[in-house]
Structures are given as C-alpha cells and as structure tokens.
Design a protein around this motif. Structure first.
Motif: not given
Length: 731
Positions: A323, A380, A351, A353, A405, A382, A361-362, A226, A349
């Motif tokens: 990301r 996605y 969204t 953090d 989001p 941030y 997110n999941q 991640h 997406l």
C-alpha cells in the motif's frame, strides 16, 4: 609530512569514532570517491565501469575539453578507473576507504568540513590506519568487531587539527572512543576489548528492533503485515540471545521490514519448527509477505554472512502488492523513468478499506502474484487516506467515494510529480477484469503511447505520521538512559552543557511560578473588591437567593422555546461540551416561572457552553414522559406513588440540563420550602404537587447550577433523544 584530517564513516546511521591526539601523520582515504567520479554504483560490473570510463575520458580529455578544470577532472577519472578496474585495489578501497597508494589525488584543500557530520554518506564499514601504539590496539579491536558484524563504520579524529569537531561531539578527553547513532553521541567507558566493544555497539541500537517470537505470538506477529505494510522476517537459531549481526541488519532495514527471532532451544517454539520444517543444524531465515502460511523466500547457511543477508533482504524489501502510505515508498516502488530500457510501470488500484472491497482487493493480489514482468510493479491506495492523489488521477473534484475500485497504469516522468497514465477501468476481481487488465499490459509493453493522460501528482500523505508520538517516547527513553549512564560514570565535564540546560529550564520555570503567584494575588484582590460590590447590589435585588458571584457577560437572559423546529439545533446537534438548560412549564405558569428562572440563571450567562430554553409540557408531555422513561433513575420522584399517579405527574418547575452530544441529562426537581403564600409554616408530610407554590419551585436552582458546573450532579444516560415532532392533544 602527510596532512592530518578527520574521517568519519558509517553504515546506516551507526558509527564508532576514535578521538586521538596524534604527534605523527595519519594516512587518510582518498578525498574523492571513485564511484562518485565515474558515476557508477558499488555493484557495477567491470564491463559497466570500462564503458563509463571510456565515455568520460573522451569527454574530459585536455586535448578536446578546454575548460579550466578539465585536466584535474581527467586525472581524477583516470585514477578512479585504476582503482576500480583492479579487483584487489577495489576490494581494498571498499573495505578500508583507501588503496595501497595512499596519496590523495585532485586538488582538494583541507579545512573544517564537518558540517555533514551526521554520517549518511557511506553504506559500508571503514578502518583508518594510524601510527601510535595505542591507536594500533584500538583499531585492531575495532577491526575484529567489524569483521564480525561488518555493519559499523570506523573513523579517526585528530584533535590537534579538528578541535572544533571534537567539541561538537562533546569530547574533551583524549584518548577516548565514542559511538554515534542517528546524531546521538554516546561515550565508551570500558577497557578496549572485543566483548566490551560489541556490547557498546549493541547498547547504541534502539530497543525493540527485533521481536522474540514463540508459538504463542507467532500468529499475531505474522498477521501484522497488513497494518505495518511490511514483509516480516523470522530468523531461527539456537542461541538464546539475538545475534548482533541480526540486530544491526534490523536497524539498517527497519523502515522496510519487521524482524523477529525464534530461539530453537525453547520448548515454546517446537510447533513453529515443525510447521515450517526448520533444520536445526544451521541458522534459517524466512520472509513472509501477504501469506502467513507459506514463506515467500528462505535461506539457510551455517555461516550467515552479512552479504548473504543483505541480498536476501534487498530481494524481499516490499510486499507483493504494498500500500502506498507515503511519498518515499512511492518513489522506490514507482521510480522516475531515466532511460528507455529502464522503464518501470506501476499498476495502481484505487480502492477502499471497507469490507465490501475485500474480495476485489484479494483478487488484485492474486493477479499481481502471477505477474512475471519485471518492468511492472503493483500497488494500491485507499482513497479515503490519499484523497488529493485520487482526485488528480480520477479528475474528480467533489471527493465522493468510488462505487467500485479503479485500476490505473502509470509511468513517472520526473521527480516533480509528472506522470503519464491510463485508466484501465473498474475492478471487481472478476475473470473479465483480469483478462482486460492483462490485455492492457500486453499492449503497453508493445506500445507505451497508450498512456494517453498526463498529470502533476501531489505529494502523498504520510499515513504513519500519527506514530510520531510513540517514536518520540522511545527516543526520550533512550535519551534518559544515556543521561543516567553518563551520570553513573561521572563524566561531569561532558555533562556540563546538559546540566546547564536543565538548571536554566528549572530557573525559568521557578521564575514563571513566582511571577504567576504574585499576579494571581493581585487579581484575587481585585476580584474580592468586585465581589463586595456585587454583594451590595445583590442585597438590593429581589433575587438574593442566588449565591453565585460569576460576572455575567450579558445584561439579559436569552431563553428560547424548545419546539420541533429548534429541537435539532438546540439539542440533538448541540456542539460537544455544550449543554442546554431547559425549564419545564405550562401555559398557566409560563410568566411566573420564566421570570424566576431568568433571575436564578442570570449569573451563569457568562458561560459560552450553556444555553437556556423552556419546554411547554402542555404541548409536549409525551416527550417529557418518554425522556424520563429512558432514564429510569430519574423517574424515582416519589417511590410510594403507583404507576397511575406517575402518569399524571406535574412536571411544572422541573429543570433539565441536556448534553446532546454525550446523550445524558441532569435533573432538577422542585423542592418545597415550607412556606405558603401567606408565609405560614406547613406540614411537610402533607405536601403534594398541588400545594407547592409556583413562585418557590425554583428557589434552589442557583445552587443546583453551581453543582452542574462543578460536575458533581448525577447523570442519567439515555440511548437516544426522543422525537419532538408531535404535539400532545389538549385534554
């Protein structure tokens, strides 16, 4: 006689170059790449090559195309098709950069064309045939190396005709071998045998390409996906050292994948072998993406070839939902539309953090994992890190954080940033959200016109730009290692440019120090003369107790009262590095203490980080008591006083240096001078707060201010500044 020329080939930034002084001819590869002429990739099928050839042949046939260069172009197209349509010739070209027919085609002219010498044009290893005995030996050894690794480019430079290129490489002796990686040149100093060449190539590679993984650090390694935004690959093998082929692969794909190596022969890796059910009889490669418990893909083969590894890595270059951290990744994940049948849609997406967005997110990852449509990619971003892009897509101007989001579907139309997109709505990860997004994707595949918005996207911020310092340190380490290696092998002639640069830098540095020293001495002389003048003026001034010689920038002292109105700006929100020096006084002592305070701090008004205020303790005694209660050490004024006496303490003449940003204070307490108003000596033991003379309470404030600026005063930290919104009721 065939023309002599230089050719340098590479694989992902690595090249071995042999510099030779040749008396005969050098057979060279074709000056024009047949793949480039036909406009096909190296993985193109015969059907694709034939189709492209027919189209180009019709377009450039001299009977139909009357342009001046049409005939030459038609010859190049025909020659290219002859090479690529014959599997044997094509394989020979792919490996050696030439065919059995070594005569170049076209009308290219030989010249010093080594401006693009930093080796980014080729992705496969090449060998050039040479004629001398020594050259034959070198190429045979290099060919053995390439056969093993298939990741190292081979080239030959004829010094007789490419002296300028040889000088550019820093090579002044022949014969010699040098290696180039990312523009850095290193010289080979050992006997030309396979093992030495292998070690030389391995030393060219940067350090820390492959991490050794055991039972102790496997969790940390796999869970860094991640943070690094990359898949992680583990190679299991029984050799104690990382194979060179694996290191070269890690170098080639270092921007996309993080590589680890597990030595099966260690007892510290037994749990890993058991956890992933590894067969110890053959090398095994696992790739992990968002899930660290189960590999996303696996290969196992006794002879792990480069072609197998490349195909495995290329199929797993990205996470399931990566990301978007820079423009390069965006370009690869969401490529520009080129043909109608090659449409690529990107589901994005937007969204945050924070922990509040984790569930959504999941759920987005779970939805993307179940996707089977090849034309759809999921990613996605941030909002906090890619604010300009989010403002453009969401058509917002105030950059306020999103309450929920948002999901968009977009298609890129050109490299300049134009996109067509559609807002698919908010995303909380519910079943309704998933059904709605699935319906939108089904509609999109049937009718692309539902992308009803267009925009010009700005370039993405590079979120990993802050790691530049770390990369620079690693590069500096590798460079110093190379310098030491060159010095140890006494390669002085090749080191002359570097040594010249070092001595020039030292000379400039020494000259600067000397000039600065003379400049400082002359300035010291001027300062001393000014200090003498200041001392004379000070002797005539009643404030002779101030020993500071700081030149003030003002002819007055600006002292403001600390009240509930000025409290926030003068203390709580004081800029970092600034301090407020506060004098504590009462209504009765205000005029006397302010006058004395101004004289003591006058020479410090030149500092831009000091501010001066006063606090009326008759109005705000509660604030003063609360502040000193926070700083327990500061309350130890007289240890023999009881709690009742401490509550009635006289704070007149106290001075507080308050750092609003770091929340600490320095305390000045009035010191008894031993003189009363009549000038008679007093007994220190019988002194009390009542006998302290108002005029002398600030006598040593100047010395205390000097220590404050030096940073040698004790600091009393407090958890928070007490409020100053209440005025103490008069008693």
């Amino acid at each position: 006689m065939a023309r002599r020329t230089r050719i340098i080939f590479t694989f992902s930034g690595i090249a071995l170059v042999s510099l030779l002084l040749l008396g005969g001819s050098v057979e060279t590869a074709s000056e024009v790449d047949p793949y480039t002429i036909l406009g096909v990739t190296k993985s193109a099928s015969q059907a694709e090559i034939k189709k492209v050839y027919k189209r180009l042949a019709r377009e450039w046939h001299p009977d139909k195309n009357k342009n001046e260069g049409a005939e030459d172009m038609f010859i190049k197209i025909t020659k290219s098709y002859e090479i690529l349509s014959n599997e044997e010739k094509r394989a020979n070209y792919d490996r050696y950069g030439q065919t059995d027919d070594t005569q170049p085609y076209g009308r290219g002219h030989h010249g010093h064309r080594h401006d693009h010498f930093y080796f980014d044009d080729f992705k496969r290893p090449y060998l050039i045939k040479i004629t001398s005995d020594w050259c034959f030996k070198v190429v045979k050894e290099l060919e053995a190396l390439v056969t093993y690794s298939q990741c190292v480019g081979i080239g030959v430079v004829d010094v007789g005709y490419e002296r300028r290129l040889a000088n550019h490489l820093g090579a002044h002796r022949t014969p010699s071998i040098l290696g180039v990686i990312n523009g850095k040149v290193a010289f080979f100093h050992y006997a030309v045998v396979k093992e030495h060449l292998r070690q030389f190539v391995e030393d060219l590679l940067p350090q820390r390409l492959v991490e050794k993984v055991t039972d102790r650090n496997n969790f940390q390694f796999l869970n860094s996906w991640h943070e690094q935004n990359k898949p992680h690959v583990l190679l299991f093998d029984q050799v104690p050292v990382v194979p060179l082929l694996y290191k070269l692969t890690a170098f080639a794909y270092k921007d996309y994948v993080q590589f680890g190596y597990v030595d099966q022969g260690l007892s510290e890796t037994a749990n890993l072998l058991k956890q992933f059910n590894i067969n110890t009889y053959a090398p095994t490669m696992l790739v992990f993406k968002e899930s660290t418990d189960k590999p996303a893909d696996i290969i196992q083969a006794k002879g792990m070839k480069k072609q197998i590894i490349d195909e495995f890595i290329l199929n797993n270059k990205f996470l399931l939902v990566p990301r978007l951290v820079n423009q390069k990744l965006f370009d690869e994940l969401c490529p520009v539309k080129q043909f109608h049948r090659r449409r690529k849609y990107c589901v994005l997406l937007i969204t945050g953090d924070e922990e509040a967005f984790a569930i959504g997110n999941q759920a987005f990852l779970s939805f993307a994992s179940a996707n089977t449509k090849e034309v759809v990619r999921f990613a996605y971003i941030y909002q906090r890190l890619q604010q300009p892009l989010c403002d453009t897509l969401l058509k917002t101007k105030d950059s306020t954080p999103l309450p929920t989001p948002q999901v968009l579907i977009l298609e890129r139309r050109n490299a300049a940033g134009k996109v067509l997109f559609k807002l698919a709505g908010s995303w909380n990860g519910t079943d309704d959200d998933k059904r709605h997004l699935l319906d939108e994707l089904e509609r999109l595949l049937k009718d692309p016109s539902i992308l009803n918005y267009d925009a010009m996207l700005p370039e993405l911020n590079n979120e990993f730009a802050s790691m530049f310092l770390v990369r620079w340190i690693y590069s500096a380490y590798d460079y110093l290692t190379e310098i030491i290696d060159d010095i140890l092998h006494n390669n002085w002639r090749e080191m002359m440019p570097l040594l010249s640069l070092i001595f020039s830098a030292l000379f400039i540095l020494f000259g600067t120090v000397v000039v600065q020293a003379f400049s400082d001495s002359s300035e010291d002389g001027k300062t001393k003369s000014k200090a003498k003048d200041g001392t004379k003026a000070e002797n005539e001034s009643p404030s002779s107790s101030n020993t500071s010689s700081r030149p003030p920038k003002k002819n007055f002292v600006e002292v403001t009262e600390l009240t509930d109105i000025t409290y926030i700006s003068n203390l709580v929100k004081l800029r970092p590095g600034h301090m407020n020096v506060v004098l504590v006084l009462t209504d009765a002592t205000k005029n006397v203490l302010l006058s004395k305070f101004a004289k003591e701090v006058y020479s410090f008004t030149g500092s831009l980080t000091l501010h001066f205020s006063f606090l009326n303790v008759d109005k705000h005694s509660a604030w003063m008591e609360t502040l000193l209660e926070f700083a327990q050490d500061a309350m130890q004024i007289d240890t023999d006083e009881d709690d009742g006496a401490r509550q009635k303490m006289d704070y007149t003449g106290y001075v507080l240096a308050l750092n609003g940003h770091k929340k600490y204070l320095c305390l000045f307490r009035p010191v008894y001078t031993g003189e009363d108003l009549d000038g008679n000596k007093a007994n220190p033991r019988s002194r009390s707060t009542a006998t302290l003379q108002i005029h002398h309470k600030l006598d040593r404030l100047g010395l205390w201010m000097e220590r404050l600026l030096e940073g040698t005063l004790p600091r009393y930290y407090i958890p928070a500044w007490p409020g100053l919104d209440k005025i103490t009721a008069p008693k």
